[in-house]
Design an enzyme around this catalytic site. Structure first.
Site, PDB file in Angstrom:
ATOM      1  N   GLU A 153       0.830  -1.203   0.000  1.00  0.00           N
ATOM      2  CA  GLU A 153       0.000   0.000   0.000  1.00  0.00           C
ATOM      3  C   GLU A 153       0.872   1.264   0.000  1.00  0.00           C
ATOM      4  OE1 GLU A 153      -2.432   0.750   3.494  1.00  0.00           O
ATOM      5  OE2 GLU A 153      -3.871   1.847   2.275  1.00  0.00           O
ATOM      6  N   ASP A 186      -5.082   3.498  -2.007  1.00  0.00           N
ATOM      7  CA  ASP A 186      -6.014   4.067  -1.029  1.00  0.00           C
ATOM      8  C   ASP A 186      -6.266   5.507  -1.475  1.00  0.00           C
ATOM      9  OD1 ASP A 186      -6.961   5.523   1.222  1.00  0.00           O
ATOM     10  OD2 ASP A 186      -6.102   4.056   2.603  1.00  0.00           O
ATOM     11  N   HIS A 212      -8.730   0.891  -1.202  1.00  0.00           N
ATOM     12  CA  HIS A 212      -9.357   1.497  -0.026  1.00  0.00           C
ATOM     13  C   HIS A 212     -10.022   2.790  -0.442  1.00  0.00           C
ATOM     14  CE1 HIS A 212      -6.918  -0.529   3.443  1.00  0.00           C
ATOM     15  NE2 HIS A 212      -7.937  -1.258   3.028  1.00  0.00           N
ATOM     16  N   ARG A 218     -11.099  11.949   4.657  1.00  0.00           N
ATOM     17  CA  ARG A 218     -11.047  10.597   5.217  1.00  0.00           C
ATOM     18  C   ARG A 218     -12.337  10.221   5.946  1.00  0.00           C
ATOM     19  NH1 ARG A 218      -5.497   7.313   6.966  1.00  0.00           N
ATOM     20  NH2 ARG A 218      -5.861   5.827   5.284  1.00  0.00           N
ATOM     21  N   GLU A 247     -12.279   2.132   4.222  1.00  0.00           N
ATOM     22  CA  GLU A 247     -11.346   2.359   5.329  1.00  0.00           C
ATOM     23  C   GLU A 247     -11.323   3.860   5.581  1.00  0.00           C
ATOM     24  OE1 GLU A 247      -6.835   1.210   6.529  1.00  0.00           O
ATOM     25  OE2 GLU A 247      -7.159   2.757   5.016  1.00  0.00           O
TER      26      GLU A 247
HETATM   27  C1  LER Z   1      -3.828   1.629   6.142  1.00  0.00           C
HETATM   28  O1  LER Z   1      -4.556   0.958   5.184  1.00  0.00           O
HETATM   29  C2  LER Z   1      -3.709   3.041   5.843  1.00  0.00           C
HETATM   30  O2  LER Z   1      -4.254   3.523   4.890  1.00  0.00           O
HETATM   31  C3  LER Z   1      -2.876   3.853   6.711  1.00  0.00           C
HETATM   32  O3  LER Z   1      -3.019   5.212   6.417  1.00  0.00           O
HETATM   33  C4  LER Z   1      -3.118   3.636   8.151  1.00  0.00           C
HETATM   34  O4  LER Z   1      -2.283   4.487   8.868  1.00  0.00           O
HETATM   35 MN    MN Z   2      -5.519   2.272   3.539  1.00  0.00          MN
END
Ligand code: LER
Ligand code: MN
Length: 271
Positions: A153, A186, A212, A218, A247
Site C-alpha cells: 500500500e 487508497d 481502499h 477521510r 477504510e
Molecule cells: C492503512 O490501510 C492506511 O491507509 C494507513 O493510512 C493507516 O495508517
Molecule cells: Mn488504507
C-alpha cells in the site's frame, strides 16, 4: 467490483480507521446485512486467535475475506520490517509470517502498509532502498510458498518515506521481482501523493488488486470533494474486478459511516 469494509479483528481494541461497532460476530453480521461482500480485518497477533472460529464466523455470514490487514502490528506493537533495529526486524518478520499463515488458512491476501517501516530508520547505510526491497522480498517469498498474495500500500509522506504513490509502488514491485505482490491503492493517500488519482489507478493497471476508499477528509464518501464519478469511470474502464473497501474515520460513528458508504456505493456498483 465488490464492496468491502475494514473492521478491527477480535484482538484489535483500537484501530483508528475501522468501521462497525460491537463484538466481532456483530460486526460481521452487520456488514452482511448492509450488503457488504467482504470483510478485511485488522490483526495484531494471530497466535491468540481461534482461527477456525474466525473463519466460520465470516463464512457463515456469507462473506469473503479479501485481505488480512497488518497496520496494527505497527500501530499497536510498533513492529516494522525496514529498521536498523535487528531485534525489532526479527520480531516483525516472525509476526508477519504468522499473519501470512493465517491468510493462507483463510484464503486471503495480506497487506503491507505501515508495517514496512521507513528508509530513514535504517540510518546511514549505502543503499537503504535495496535493503527494503530485500526485506520485503523475503516476506513475499514466504507468502508465495503458501499461495498468499501480498498487497503493498503506497502511503502518504506523513506515514512512510518510501512508496508514496502508484508509480513508486510499481517501481518497487518491479525491483522485488515477485509475481505474488501487487498494489492496494487508497484514495486518501492518492489524493495527497498521486499527481492525479485517475492516472495513479491507470499506472497501477493490472497490479491493482485492492482499493481502499474514503473521501478527501477521510470520512465516508460524499463528505468531501473526491470526484467519484471520474474514479469509478476509470475503474470500469480498467475492468477492475476487485474490492472497493471502506477504510476511513469512524465518524459520526462506526455504523453510520459504514451505512453511508454502502448507500453511496450503490450509485456505482451492484450491491
Ligand atoms: C492503512 O490501510 C492506511 O491507509 C494507513 O493510512 C493507516 O495508517
Ligand atoms: Mn488504507
Amino acid at each position: 467490483m465488490k464492496p468491502g469494509v475494514v473492521v478491527n479483528g477480535p484482538d484489535v481494541i483500537y484501530g483508528p480507521l475501522a468501521l462497525l461497532s460491537g463484538t466481532f460476530e456483530e460486526k460481521v453480521a452487520k456488514a452482511a446485512r448492509m450488503g457488504y461482500r467482504g470483510i478485511e480485518f485488522m490483526v495484531r497477533d494471530p497466535s491468540g486467535l481461534d482461527w477456525a472460529w474466525v473463519k466460520a464466523t465470516i463464512q457463515n455470514a456469507g462473506l469473503e475475506v479479501p485481505q488480512v490487514v497488518t497496520g496494527e502490528l505497527f500501530g499497536a506493537d510498533g513492529l516494522c520490517l525496514v529498521t536498523a533495529d535487528e531485534a525489532l526486524y526479527r520480531r516483525a518478520e516472525e509476526r508477519t509470517r504468522s499473519v501470512i499463515d493465517l491468510a493462507a488458512y483463510l484464503g486471503a491476501m495480506v497487506n503491507i502498509g505501515r508495517l514496512r517501516g521507513q528508509l530513514k530508520l535504517l540510518g546511514e547505510v549505502a543503499d537503504p532502498y535495496s535493503i527494503a526491497v530485500e526485506r520485503l522480498r523475503k516476506v513475499a517469498l514466504y507468502a508465495a510458498e503458501r499461495g498468499v498474495k501480498i498487497t503493498l500500500e503506497p502511503l502518504n509522506r506523513y506515514e512512510s518515506d518510501f512508496i508514496p504513490n502508484a508509480f513508486e509502488g510499481r517501481r518497487f514491485i518491479e525491483a522485488m521481482g515477485c509475481d505474488n505482490v501487487g498494489l492496494m491503492l487508497d484514495l486518501f493517500h492518492m489524493n495527497i501523493e498521486d499527481a492525479s488519482i485517475e492516472e495513479g489507478l491507470r499506472q497501477a493497471g493490472e497490479l491493482l488488486w485492492h482499493l481502499h476508499i474514503a473521501d478527501t477528509n477521510r470520512r465516508y464518501p460524499g463528505s468531501g470533494h473526491m470526484d467519484y464519478d471520474s474514479i469509478f469511470a476509470t475503474l470500469r474502464d480498467m475492468n477492475y474486478q476487485g474490492y472497493v473497501s471502506a477504510e476511513m474515520l469512524p465518524l459520526p460513528d462506526p455504523d453510520t459511516a459504514a451505512q453511508k458508504t454502502i448507500e453511496f456505493l450503490r450509485r456505482y456498483i451492484q450491491v
